[in-house]
Design an enzyme around this catalytic site. Sequence first.
Site, short mmCIF file in Angstrom:
data_model
loop_
_atom_site.label_atom_id
_atom_site.label_comp_id
_atom_site.label_asym_id
_atom_site.label_seq_id
_atom_site.Cartn_x
_atom_site.Cartn_y
_atom_site.Cartn_z
N ARG A 1 -3.05 -2.40 -11.37
CA ARG A 1 -3.03 -1.16 -10.42
C ARG A 1 -4.44 -0.63 -10.67
O ARG A 1 -4.29 0.13 -11.86
CB ARG A 1 -1.75 -0.49 -10.31
CG ARG A 1 -2.18 0.88 -9.63
CD ARG A 1 -0.70 1.78 -9.37
NE ARG A 1 0.09 0.93 -8.26
CZ ARG A 1 1.23 1.36 -7.66
NH1 ARG A 1 1.65 2.84 -8.03
NH2 ARG A 1 1.84 0.82 -6.72
N HIS B 1 -2.60 -3.25 -0.81
CA HIS B 1 -1.18 -3.36 -1.79
C HIS B 1 -0.26 -4.47 -1.26
O HIS B 1 0.84 -4.40 -0.54
CB HIS B 1 -0.57 -1.81 -1.43
CG HIS B 1 0.54 -1.84 -2.31
ND1 HIS B 1 0.92 -2.52 -3.63
CD2 HIS B 1 1.58 -0.76 -2.45
CE1 HIS B 1 1.86 -1.88 -4.32
NE2 HIS B 1 2.26 -0.82 -3.58
N GLN C 1 3.66 -4.91 -1.93
CA GLN C 1 4.45 -4.10 -1.20
C GLN C 1 4.62 -4.75 0.22
O GLN C 1 5.73 -4.60 0.57
CB GLN C 1 3.65 -2.66 -0.85
CG GLN C 1 4.54 -1.63 0.02
CD GLN C 1 5.83 -1.37 -0.66
OE1 GLN C 1 5.65 -0.84 -1.82
NE2 GLN C 1 7.05 -1.64 0.01
N ASP D 1 2.77 5.94 5.65
CA ASP D 1 2.67 6.35 4.01
C ASP D 1 2.08 7.68 4.03
O ASP D 1 1.78 8.52 4.99
CB ASP D 1 1.69 5.19 3.87
CG ASP D 1 1.28 5.19 2.25
OD1 ASP D 1 2.23 5.92 1.40
OD2 ASP D 1 0.32 4.50 1.92
N CYS E 1 6.65 2.56 2.29
CA CYS E 1 6.47 2.15 0.71
C CYS E 1 7.01 3.05 -0.40
O CYS E 1 7.24 2.47 -1.42
CB CYS E 1 5.19 1.72 0.59
SG CYS E 1 3.93 3.08 0.55
N ARG F 1 11.32 -5.22 -3.59
CA ARG F 1 10.00 -5.35 -4.45
C ARG F 1 10.33 -6.33 -5.69
O ARG F 1 9.50 -7.25 -5.94
CB ARG F 1 9.65 -4.27 -4.88
CG ARG F 1 9.11 -3.08 -4.02
CD ARG F 1 7.41 -3.40 -3.49
NE ARG F 1 6.43 -3.71 -4.35
CZ ARG F 1 5.73 -2.71 -5.09
NH1 ARG F 1 5.95 -1.49 -4.63
NH2 ARG F 1 5.10 -2.97 -6.08
N1 NVA Z 1 -1.27 4.61 -0.12
C1 NVA Z 1 -0.79 4.97 -1.14
C2 NVA Z 1 0.60 4.01 -1.61
C3 NVA Z 1 1.34 4.38 -2.63
C4 NVA Z 1 2.39 3.29 -3.07
C5 NVA Z 1 -1.62 5.21 -2.41
O1 NVA Z 1 -2.54 4.55 -2.72
O2 NVA Z 1 -1.40 6.18 -3.23
N1 CP Z 2 5.60 1.60 -3.46
C1 CP Z 2 4.86 1.60 -4.50
O1 CP Z 2 4.04 1.04 -4.99
O2 CP Z 2 5.39 2.65 -5.33
P1 CP Z 2 5.04 3.07 -6.86
O3 CP Z 2 3.73 3.81 -6.56
O4 CP Z 2 6.06 3.80 -7.54
O5 CP Z 2 4.69 1.93 -7.59
#
Ligand code: NVA
Ligand code: CP
Length: 309
Positions: A104, A131, A134, A223, A263, A291
């Site tokens: 990530r 992502h 997800q 989101d 998500c 997930r």
């Molecule tokens: N769009 C959000 C998704 C988190 C799972 C981010 O990138 O922070």
């Molecule tokens: N939805 C998701 O990816 O959650 P986290 O940021 O907690 O991993």
Amino acid sequence: MSKRDFLALTDLSTPELYALLNRAIELKDLWRKGGRTTPLAGKTLAMIFEKASTRTRVSFEVGMFQLGGHALMISTATSQLGRGETIEDTAKVLSGYVDGIMIRTFEHSKVEELARHATIPIINGLTDFNHPCQLLADLMTAVEVFGAARLKDLKVAWIGDGNNMAHSWMIAAKMLGFELRIACPEAYMPNAELVARLKGEARIEILHDAAAAAEGAHIVTTDVWASMGQEAEQQARAAVFAPFIVNAEVMGRAASDAIFLHCLPAHRGEEVSAEVIDGPQSVVFQEAENRLHAQKALMEMLMGGRVLR
Ligand code: NVA
Ligand code: CP
């Protein structure tokens, strides 16, 4: 056979995606009934996190354990990545120790670089661009609710930022053929290159009105307004995004059997009202649980050699 990566949904063919969703549901059912399968016994997944996480970290770690393997966490702060060791060297070193890497991070190009230099599967656990893990869970939830045969005919409303999750829904719309209506502020459109690339290949419409996008939708999803790395923009964004809240009025425009997806993490009172996310149409915790099983199906394929069909 050469290794495969999962950097975007399109790393699977459409038939493989359907088969993976089906396998994920099988694995969930098996686990709940007390059945066990350990195709990853003796295997290890390294998880690199350059951003925070609850679901991704826990679901990958537990998923590896449930499949008989092991997962370990590498954070930038406590590894040599934080002191400037290159992605290329990290890829080569980790390829000698572990059987897969979940990462990530911020720039999507970093994940691509890791995949280029590693000899083991790389899984994208979220970048600023997309992502895909997800989406596996989101689509699995859609299959549980509507059945796989209906996926291609669904209407999906994405309301909010044209961000990594919006991009992932766009790619899914291309692969599965469902109709995607995006409602976002004009200044926060999805990536223009992706929009252009999908033009004519996917049923995607971009609007700037939440209620119009939700009209007749089977899935309404949103989101956070400020993603990880955009914390400094939080206040400025809140003002622009205010008309894009998913509240009871917006849900009221959707189909009567519509579900609400998110998500997570969510900010009640910002992108979604508490009434909606905690209401009867919300399946966000089923989605979060999925997930685990969707990623188990993914790892079983990438790291355990299971053929999806
Ligand atoms: N769009 C959000 C998704 C988190 C799972 C981010 O990138 O922070
Ligand atoms: N939805 C998701 O990816 O959650 P986290 O940021 O907690 O991993």
